[in-house]
Structure formats: C-alpha cells, structure tokens
Scaffold this motif. Sequence first.
Motif, PDB file in Angstrom:
ATOM      1  N   GLY A 105     110.231  28.629 171.974  1.00 35.13           N
ATOM      2  CA  GLY A 105     110.201  30.068 171.718  1.00 35.13           C
ATOM      3  C   GLY A 105     109.576  30.464 170.403  1.00 35.13           C
ATOM      4  O   GLY A 105     109.790  31.584 169.924  1.00 35.13           O
ATOM      5  N   PHE A 106     108.820  29.531 169.790  1.00 38.43           N
ATOM      6  CA  PHE A 106     108.219  29.841 168.491  1.00 38.43           C
ATOM      7  C   PHE A 106     107.116  30.886 168.657  1.00 38.43           C
ATOM      8  O   PHE A 106     106.274  30.792 169.546  1.00 38.43           O
ATOM      9  N   ASP A 107     107.148  31.888 167.777  1.00 36.74           N
ATOM     10  CA  ASP A 107     106.167  32.977 167.823  1.00 36.74           C
ATOM     11  C   ASP A 107     105.014  32.625 166.892  1.00 36.74           C
ATOM     12  O   ASP A 107     105.163  32.621 165.658  1.00 36.74           O
ATOM     13  N   THR A 108     103.852  32.297 167.488  1.00 38.91           N
ATOM     14  CA  THR A 108     102.694  31.951 166.672  1.00 38.91           C
ATOM     15  C   THR A 108     102.119  33.158 165.938  1.00 38.91           C
ATOM     16  O   THR A 108     101.302  33.000 165.033  1.00 38.91           O
ATOM     17  N   GLY A 109     102.533  34.390 166.345  1.00 39.53           N
ATOM     18  CA  GLY A 109     102.033  35.583 165.649  1.00 39.53           C
ATOM     19  C   GLY A 109     102.552  35.700 164.231  1.00 39.53           C
ATOM     20  O   GLY A 109     101.997  36.459 163.427  1.00 39.53           O
ATOM     21  N   LYS A 110     103.610  34.959 163.904  1.00 36.47           N
ATOM     22  CA  LYS A 110     104.168  35.011 162.553  1.00 36.47           C
ATOM     23  C   LYS A 110     103.431  34.085 161.593  1.00 36.47           C
ATOM     24  O   LYS A 110     103.724  34.106 160.389  1.00 36.47           O
ATOM     25  N   LEU A 111     102.527  33.287 162.114  1.00 42.63           N
ATOM     26  CA  LEU A 111     101.783  32.386 161.235  1.00 42.63           C
ATOM     27  C   LEU A 111     100.765  33.160 160.423  1.00 42.63           C
ATOM     28  O   LEU A 111     100.171  34.126 160.889  1.00 42.63           O
ATOM     29  N   LYS A 112     100.562  32.721 159.214  1.00 44.83           N
ATOM     30  CA  LYS A 112      99.585  33.355 158.324  1.00 44.83           C
ATOM     31  C   LYS A 112      98.254  32.616 158.441  1.00 44.83           C
ATOM     32  O   LYS A 112      98.214  31.396 158.573  1.00 44.83           O
ATOM     33  N   HIS A 113      97.179  33.405 158.369  1.00 44.57           N
ATOM     34  CA  HIS A 113      95.849  32.812 158.452  1.00 44.57           C
ATOM     35  C   HIS A 113      95.518  32.088 157.153  1.00 44.57           C
ATOM     36  O   HIS A 113      95.726  32.621 156.059  1.00 44.57           O
ATOM     37  N   ALA A 114      95.039  30.883 157.275  1.00 45.26           N
ATOM     38  CA  ALA A 114      94.683  30.072 156.108  1.00 45.26           C
ATOM     39  C   ALA A 114      93.270  29.547 156.291  1.00 45.26           C
ATOM     40  O   ALA A 114      92.879  29.140 157.386  1.00 45.26           O
ATOM     41  N   GLU A 115      92.515  29.600 155.204  1.00 48.48           N
ATOM     42  CA  GLU A 115      91.149  29.109 155.223  1.00 48.48           C
ATOM     43  C   GLU A 115      91.081  27.776 154.486  1.00 48.48           C
ATOM     44  O   GLU A 115      91.610  27.634 153.387  1.00 48.48           O
TER      45      GLU A 115
END
Length: 210
Positions: A105-115
Amino acid sequence: MSANTECPISPSLKDLPKVACDLKSQLEGFNPDNMKRAATQEKNILPTADDVKQEKQHSALIQGVENFNSDMLKRTNTHEKIILPNAQDVAAEKTQKALINSVEGFDTGKLKHAETKEKIVLPDKDVVQQEKLHQHLINGVEHFDKDKMKHIEIHEKCTLPDPKAIEQEKGQQQLFAGIENFDTKKLKHTETQEKNPLPTKEAIDAEKAA
C-alpha cells in the motif's frame, strides 16, 4: 452386400508399371548357378553366471510380490496432530503481514523527485606525481638490461674472536656449569630470628614533642 456396391475394375496392361529395358534383360538372363553358396551358422549364446544370478533374484522378487500374504500386515491407526502456533509465532506473523501491507500500500506519490549528478573527481598534483614515479619504476624493472651489470666476486671472511673474548666465553661457560652442577647438600642449615626492637623512652618523648 447391397446391389449398389461396385465391383473393382482390373487395371489394363497399359496402366501397369513398366520395367526398364536393361533391368528386364538382366532379370531374364539371370542364372542361379552363378550364386555363391553361403553356410548358415546358428549361434546360441549361453548366459553368464551373473546373468543367471540376476535372473534368479528377479524371479524370486516377482514370486515374493505375487505370493505376498496381506493377512500378515498389522493394522495401524493414523493420528493427525494439529500444532497451534505459540505467541512468538503469532507476533512474528503479524509483523510480517504489517510489513507486506505497508509495502503493497505504499504511495509512490509521496516520493520526492531527486536528480542524480555524476561527479568525476580528478586526481591532484601529488597523486599524478606518485603515479608517474610508480610507472617509471615499473618500466625500469621491465626493460632492465642485464648486460650492463658488472661481475663481482664475493669473498667470505671468517673473523676469529680475540683472546679476551675467548676468556670471557670460558668464564661464562664455567659459571653456567657451576650453577647446573651445584650440590645443594653442601648448604648449611640456618635459622632465621625475627627481631622487633621497641622504641626507648627518649624516642617516645621525642615523638610526642614533635
């Protein structure tokens, strides 16, 4: 048989397969007297002792299976045991289920974009100089010319000790021999008396005055 069944029609002479002329002439002129006589030898290979032994074992096994008396079997009762998990197993199962549910059930939308930035660190001046010296040393060893080496002769010298060192060595050996060969029976028995002198009156008065 029904009346509607048709009789097979024989093929005509022109429909029959034709034999080649040369083969036909060979068949017509064949003389059986030209055939060579060949003797037929009948061979009867007897089995070896191992084959006979294996055959007997196989026959005995088959007879044992065919003549087996099932009345000699004993009846057994199967007891099915259900082992319940203990408290530790239940807790571990709950933890594993919670971990699986959190992963599913992990929400990938909570991940922050990293370069990702790739950095190439160049070596400094000292590292480059050490690398050059190391490479120069390797090249010198690999391309060393043995013909430039000079021939030398080694003279082995055995220096003898002087008389003073010899005398010291003898004295040390005599000392070790005396210690190793010492006879303890020659020692005399002595008694140790412990004395504890008491202070005088003057010493006590002087201690009090101080």
